[in-house]
Scaffold this motif. Sequence first.
Motif: not given
Length: 234
Positions: A78-80, A85-87, A177-178
């Motif tokens: 999830x953290x990855x 998602x930011x990328x 992810x969350x």
Amino acid sequence: MDLFSAAFFLALINIVFIDLILAGDNAIVIGMAARKLPHTVQKKAILYGTIGAVVLRIAATLIVVWLLQIPWLLAIGGLLLIFISYKVLADEGGHDNIEAKDKLWPAIRTIIIADAAMGLDNVIAVAGASKQHMVLVVIGLLISVPIVVWGSTLFIKLLDKFPWIAYLGAAVLAYTAANMITEERHFVNFFEENPALRYLLIAIVIAAVLLAGYMKKRQQRKETEGAQTHPATR
């Protein structure tokens, strides 16, 4: 999750959408790898390369689905995926290092290897969105990968014309992810007892990703405008 239930089809739509958002780069790579081939064999190279990439992607995703059952790996995944998602918003991407091949089988090999190297984000995202449902993984990838390959040009044009699609895709990834983090077995009981905190965490993650991505894109835009206004002198 029951097979072919409403939840099943919602998860399937989510998987297809995630792959469409993330696989644009892979479609570009496929086109670049085959661009030097004669037109008579280009379609054959793309077809065979895509089949190989799909088989490899399904195998890799099924392995990741299995791995996510190991304690803490769901939270780590999830953290990855938050970073991935930011990328989607922040990464401008570069494909200059993809070597075009002028023969059929080397081109097919390049397509498969390049897709595998660039497909880690897709694998993690699809594995997380599938909620460890193997059938969902296979059906989702069988639907989405061919769409990406043959519809890549149209989808890339849509992304250029409607930038909000990228933000929507990043939000879906951030939600996935969350959700993965809240479903980690060490956290699941806590969040089931405190659903408001679960929704708050999901909202914070989505908002943080969208804000960070927006700030990064604005910075890139300013740098581009500055370079155009003050070109480097030789």
